[in-house]
Motif scaffolding. Sequence first.
Motif, PDB file in Angstrom:
ATOM      1  N   PRO A  27       0.776  -1.183   0.114  1.00  0.00           N
ATOM      2  CA  PRO A  27      -0.036   0.022  -0.114  1.00  0.00           C
ATOM      3  C   PRO A  27       0.928   1.209   0.122  1.00  0.00           C
ATOM      4  N   ARG A  28       1.921   1.370   0.742  1.00  0.00           N
ATOM      5  CA  ARG A  28       2.533   2.471   0.846  1.00  0.00           C
ATOM      6  C   ARG A  28       3.438   2.874  -0.594  1.00  0.00           C
ATOM      7  N   LEU A  29       3.896   1.638  -1.259  1.00  0.00           N
ATOM      8  CA  LEU A  29       4.578   1.854  -2.682  1.00  0.00           C
ATOM      9  C   LEU A  29       3.617   2.151  -3.542  1.00  0.00           C
ATOM     10  N   LEU A  30       2.362   1.691  -3.690  1.00  0.00           N
ATOM     11  CA  LEU A  30       1.305   1.963  -4.515  1.00  0.00           C
ATOM     12  C   LEU A  30       0.706   3.084  -4.386  1.00  0.00           C
ATOM     13  N   LYS A  31       0.687   3.757  -3.234  1.00  0.00           N
ATOM     14  CA  LYS A  31       0.262   5.359  -2.962  1.00  0.00           C
ATOM     15  C   LYS A  31       1.221   5.926  -3.504  1.00  0.00           C
ATOM     16  N   THR A  32       2.560   5.994  -3.522  1.00  0.00           N
ATOM     17  CA  THR A  32       3.457   6.845  -4.077  1.00  0.00           C
ATOM     18  C   THR A  32       3.279   6.921  -5.356  1.00  0.00           C
TER      19      THR A  32
END
Length: 507
Positions: A27-32
């Motif tokens: 989720p963190r990388l995808l949000k970026t």
Amino acid sequence: MATKTTAGHPVLTPEERQSVLRTLKSPRLLKTEVLAGLVVALALIPEAIAFSIIAGVDPRIGLFASFTMAVSIAFLGGRPAMISAATGAIALVIAPLVKSHGVDYFIAAVILAGVFQILLALLGVAKLMRFIPRQVMVGFVNALAILIFMSQVPELLGVPWLVYPLTALGLLIVFGLPKITTVVPAPLVAIVVLTLIAVLASLAVPTVGDKGEMPESLPSLFVPNVPLSFETLQVLFPYALAMAFVGLLESLMTAKLVDDVTDTHSHKTRESWGQGVANIITGFFGGMGGCAMIGQTMINVKASGARTRISTFLAGVFLLILVVALGDIVALIPMAALVAVMIFVSVATFDWHSIKPATLRMMPKSETTVMLATVIFTVWTHNLAIGVGVGVLTAMVLFANRVARLVTVERRIEEHFGETIAKYEVNGELFFASSNDLYTQFEYAEDPERIVIDLYNSHLWDASTIAAVDAITAKYAKYGKTVEIEGLNAASLKMRERMGGKLGAGH
């Protein structure tokens, strides 16, 4: 990094597939990636409209091109996270054709340029990147930063005074917020905050909507209505070829820059033909074509932290959604917000280390000259191909001049079994620049009957050198003297045997 194909269709390499899957699961990388794509899409809208105006076509042609280029290159390209869309460089090259022959010829040229780019990729044009010196790359980056900044200056001239405090607030956010948090991209925060202020306070400032009308429908298949004849090809050929070269040059230079920023490698040949296929697709959907964009790529990679093809794909998707479904809302974004973002990109792109006094003192003057020549000609002509071409040419001339000065000729008079011999020892690389002076460094009249030229510490590189050696032996022959050439390595000997005595005297 090899690119595999299945039934002729490009697929992700194992490393790229793993990177995309890892991002989708995090989720963190995808949000970026998602937020980066959104910021890039917002920044693309006014630029695509502006480039359409430069090319002399309807703004929708530039917007559709940005959508199709971004989505296509996300799958086809060799440099993950790089943004391709409608660009000013392409608009400048193609604008005269629009004015003289209309939009149909223009689109036909875009498609033909894509074909040329595929052919150039197959011919190995990407390998030519190795001949671009680092200082040309530095000059290219600095020139682009200056051009990005210069492109924003008109947005700050002759505008209501409220534009200036809004721009200042935007700059404060994009430069200051990253020092506090990087959870949300600072450019996106600046765009949202300034839009809310402008709308809630009913500020009369220039907006994205003032640049041109937003499209109300999706792009559709477009086949240019041009005669299929040799005369048509004669009209299209120079524009398409220029577009192909400029587009590939800007794309490959930008890819190399992203390689340096991300400390990763990219597949330049795949990027080359990927640009070609993307332009063909764009042309058949009525777009103006394009290439990699340094400004938007830096927003994506440097300002927003994106690293995969997801952000590139989403930039195109978000762009289409924003201009078609949410065009009325996007039209409300004040240009001051986008000016602040682009100024931030300009500052972040510029290689400030390259102009520090300590760096300039350390760097050889020839290297600094190459960098300045690239910057000056790129900014002066607004043409990356010319700027980089001048930079490479300057580097070649200075390098040739420097290497030519390293050639030395030492003369000794020796006695061998009662015979006097003049022995010349040549040290250094002999090519067109250094061999021209070689002819003048021999004592033709004063030397004894026998002359030995030792080339053990040298190398014959080209026909100019062979001609120079022939001229030296011919000059001695006029004096009735004999010359022996010794010490040639295998490659030099083979070249002399093939061309020696067949090039003319040369002097």
